[in-house]
Design a protein around this motif. Structure first.
Motif, PDB file in Angstrom:
ATOM      1  N   TRP B 328       0.839  -1.192   0.000  1.00 29.01           N
ATOM      2  CA  TRP B 328       0.000   0.000   0.000  1.00 29.01           C
ATOM      3  C   TRP B 328       0.874   1.241   0.000  1.00 29.01           C
ATOM      4  O   TRP B 328       2.056   1.184   0.345  1.00 29.01           O
ATOM      5  CB  TRP B 328      -0.951   0.018   1.198  1.00 29.01           C
ATOM      6  CG  TRP B 328      -0.350   0.571   2.448  1.00 29.01           C
ATOM      7  CD1 TRP B 328      -0.395   1.873   2.874  1.00 29.01           C
ATOM      8  CD2 TRP B 328       0.432  -0.122   3.442  1.00 29.01           C
ATOM      9  NE1 TRP B 328       0.290   2.007   4.063  1.00 29.01           N
ATOM     10  CE2 TRP B 328       0.805   0.810   4.431  1.00 29.01           C
ATOM     11  CE3 TRP B 328       0.845  -1.451   3.584  1.00 29.01           C
ATOM     12  CZ2 TRP B 328       1.570   0.460   5.544  1.00 29.01           C
ATOM     13  CZ3 TRP B 328       1.619  -1.797   4.702  1.00 29.01           C
ATOM     14  CH2 TRP B 328       1.970  -0.850   5.649  1.00 29.01           C
ATOM     15  N   ASP B 330       0.211   5.820   0.425  1.00 27.60           N
ATOM     16  CA  ASP B 330      -0.724   6.922   0.312  1.00 27.60           C
ATOM     17  C   ASP B 330      -0.003   8.210  -0.003  1.00 27.60           C
ATOM     18  O   ASP B 330       1.104   8.456   0.462  1.00 27.60           O
ATOM     19  CB  ASP B 330      -1.666   7.046   1.515  1.00 27.60           C
ATOM     20  CG  ASP B 330      -0.960   7.155   2.830  1.00 27.60           C
ATOM     21  OD1 ASP B 330      -0.654   8.285   3.238  1.00 27.60           O
ATOM     22  OD2 ASP B 330      -0.721   6.103   3.464  1.00 27.60           O
ATOM     23  N   LYS B 335      -5.369   6.752  -1.563  1.00 33.10           N
ATOM     24  CA  LYS B 335      -4.886   5.518  -0.965  1.00 33.10           C
ATOM     25  C   LYS B 335      -4.739   4.484  -2.073  1.00 33.10           C
ATOM     26  O   LYS B 335      -5.696   4.147  -2.756  1.00 33.10           O
ATOM     27  CB  LYS B 335      -5.862   5.023   0.089  1.00 33.10           C
ATOM     28  CG  LYS B 335      -5.866   5.916   1.326  1.00 33.10           C
ATOM     29  CD  LYS B 335      -6.701   5.323   2.428  1.00 33.10           C
ATOM     30  CE  LYS B 335      -7.015   6.314   3.521  1.00 33.10           C
ATOM     31  NZ  LYS B 335      -5.841   6.883   4.191  1.00 33.10           N
ATOM     32  N   GLN B 337      -3.781   0.693  -2.983  1.00 37.95           N
ATOM     33  CA  GLN B 337      -3.619  -0.654  -2.424  1.00 37.95           C
ATOM     34  C   GLN B 337      -3.419  -1.619  -3.592  1.00 37.95           C
ATOM     35  O   GLN B 337      -4.178  -1.576  -4.570  1.00 37.95           O
ATOM     36  CB  GLN B 337      -4.845  -1.048  -1.604  1.00 37.95           C
ATOM     37  CG  GLN B 337      -5.026  -0.149  -0.377  1.00 37.95           C
ATOM     38  CD  GLN B 337      -6.383  -0.296   0.281  1.00 37.95           C
ATOM     39  OE1 GLN B 337      -7.377  -0.584  -0.366  1.00 37.95           O
ATOM     40  NE2 GLN B 337      -6.417  -0.082   1.586  1.00 37.95           N
ATOM     41  N   PRO B 378     -11.364   0.376  -1.676  1.00 36.19           N
ATOM     42  CA  PRO B 378     -11.173  -0.832  -0.868  1.00 36.19           C
ATOM     43  C   PRO B 378     -11.951  -2.047  -1.383  1.00 36.19           C
ATOM     44  O   PRO B 378     -11.414  -3.166  -1.347  1.00 36.19           O
ATOM     45  CB  PRO B 378     -11.635  -0.419   0.534  1.00 36.19           C
ATOM     46  CG  PRO B 378     -11.477   1.061   0.564  1.00 36.19           C
ATOM     47  CD  PRO B 378     -11.761   1.536  -0.840  1.00 36.19           C
TER      48      PRO B 378
END
Lengths: 54, 411
Positions: B328, B330, B335, B337, B378
């Motif tokens: 990951w 940021d 963000k 991932q 996500p």
């Protein structure tokens, strides 16, 4: 209200704040978060969190 | 753990980074009752390193909050700490290590977790005091003292460290130029779509890029005052950040005669060529089943997984199934991932609209998801993790269809 910490990235889940971006309302107890919830920062699974005391 | 552990067996862990820190905690969690010693050359107990380029550097979190475990944990769990100490040599046949001060320590099992160190560039001027790398807290403290409003910062390297530092430096009001020798950013670790998206985000925040450009020299008599590029341009600077990769800190292993090849060669259990010596974290080169070849991962989740694996092996427990590598990052409010490694033979499809700043790139090879890069998404990352692990057959078109439910596709 308690806090939990992601052991992967160190992010804090604060029950008072919840995780609104993932649909977890403020005040949600950690136990009541769905099992497929992930750390909003790194993407670790829920079982990567442990109780956190400051 | 309330009872004092018995003296045998003794697990000695060299390296108090994420891998070493996770291992000692996991051993006790699995009920290991022997002696545990953790040696680290920094004065700190294990801490989270990723925030060093982000929240910590911006002053949004404190050094205390970086700790993996509270200071009392090690005493409570009977984990011996030898911090600020350095092992000079391993004597594998004697099951003994020798410290810098000449003292020795015997072990039954040795775990190497000494990580990686920042790569340097073979160019004039890299030794100046305002040319900084970022691996540990001491590096980060130097960087924080140097990063100020209006400072001119040249970042060499358009990888994750470089881009994370660029975002932080902009947040602190510095002027930032990133120089990258490849034709695009994140060339080794992300797809072109993600690299292009991130570049435009950074440009919107005021970061300047010089791609396809090498460095001839860092100029300045006592400190770096300018960076001279391969196209002849001279970029005046107050500070240079080197983010050009890392190399495994494997000297101890090499000197001890362990098999090494860009890191310590280990098996699926992280066991080295010596049966009682293991290696985990950034320094370990380990076979990864879904790729069918050994890979050295520089990744916190990878370090954690390897630590759990070794703890299980040493405690005689059945280890968990191997994880597909994941990462990951940021930058600003983005963000990122990622699960899986980029495979240039795979077909990539974008799900969602990059303009919405929430989308994902799925990489599919022979109906199998091999990698997913998710930006502010996500659910896509979660589905990708499941699909990459299960190998469930999918088609690029169903993944690209934003109206199709990802949970159903991944189920």
């Amino acid at each position: 209200m308690r806090k939990w910490q992601c052991t992967t990235c160190g992010d804090i889940y604060d029950e008072a704040i919840g995780d609104p971006d993932s649909g977890i309302a403020p005040g949600t107890r950690f136990e009541d978060i769905p099992d497929d919830w992930m750390c909003p920062t790194c993407g670790s699974t829920k079982d990567s969190f442990e109780p956190y005391t400051e | 753990m309330s009872e004092t552990p018995i003296a045998k067996p003794h697990v000695l862990v060299i390296g108090a980074g994420h891998a070493g820190g996770a291992l000692v905690g996991q051993l006790r969690q699995f009920g290991f009752a022997g002696r545990i010693t953790l040696v680290g050359d920094e004065p700190h107990t294990p801490y989270h390193r990723p925030p060093l380029s982000k929240a910590w550097l911006k002053g949004e979190t404190t050094t205390e909050k970086l700790a993996l475990k509270p200071g009392s944990f090690y005493e409570e769990q009977h984990i011996g700490l030898r911090l600020g100490e350095r092992v000079q040599a391993i004597e594998p046949d004697a099951h003994r290590v020798r410290f810098d001060d000449g003292t020795t320590l015997d072990y039954d099992w040795l775990v190497l977790a000494t990580g990686a160190r920042a790569r340097q560039l073979p160019i004039p001027g890299v030794g100046h005091s305002n040319v900084l790398s970022l691996r540990n807290l001491a590096d980060a403290e130097r960087l924080r003292n140097a990063l100020k409003v209006d400072r001119k910062v040249v970042i060499i390297g358009g990888g994750y460290i470089g881009l994370e530092c660029a975002a932080t430096a902009r947040a602190l009001g510095a002027e930032v130029t990133v120089v990258e020798h490849a034709p695009r950013l994140l060339a080794r670790v992300a797809s072109a779509s993600i690299a292009t998206f991130l570049q435009s985000e950074h440009e919107a925040q005021g970061v300047q890029f010089r791609l396809n450009t090498g460095i001839d020299a860092i100029e300045g008599e006592h400190a770096a005052t300018a960076v001279r590029l391969s196209d002849g341009t001279r970029l005046p600077c107050d500070l240079v950040i080197l983010g050009v990769g890392a190399e495994p800190a494997a000297e101890l292993a090499l000197a001890a005669g362990l098999a090494c090849d860009d890191g310590v060669t280990v098996d699926a259990d992280c066991r080295s060529s010596h049966p009682d010596i293991f290696a985990i974290g950034d320094m370990a080169k380990r076979p990864i089943p879904i790729y069918g070849r050994p890979i050295r991962l520089e990744s916190v989740p990878g370090a954690g997984e390897q630590a759990r694996r070794v703890a299980a092996v040493l405690c005689g427990r059945e280890p968990s199934a191997p994880e597909v590598p994941w990462f990951w990052s940021d930058q600003y409010d983005l963000k990122l991932q990622i699960v899986g490694l980029i495979d240039t033979d795979a077909t990539s499809v974008v799900r969602g609209d990059p303009a919405s700043r929430s989308f994902a790139v799925f990489h599919v090879k022979d109906t199998r998801v091999v990698c997913v890069e998710a930006i502010n998404s996500p659910p896509a990352f979660m589905a990708g993790k499941k699909l990459a692990a299960s190998g469930k057959p999918v088609t690029p078109s169903e993944l690209a269809d934003s109206s199709a439910d990802l949970k159903t596709i991944a189920a």
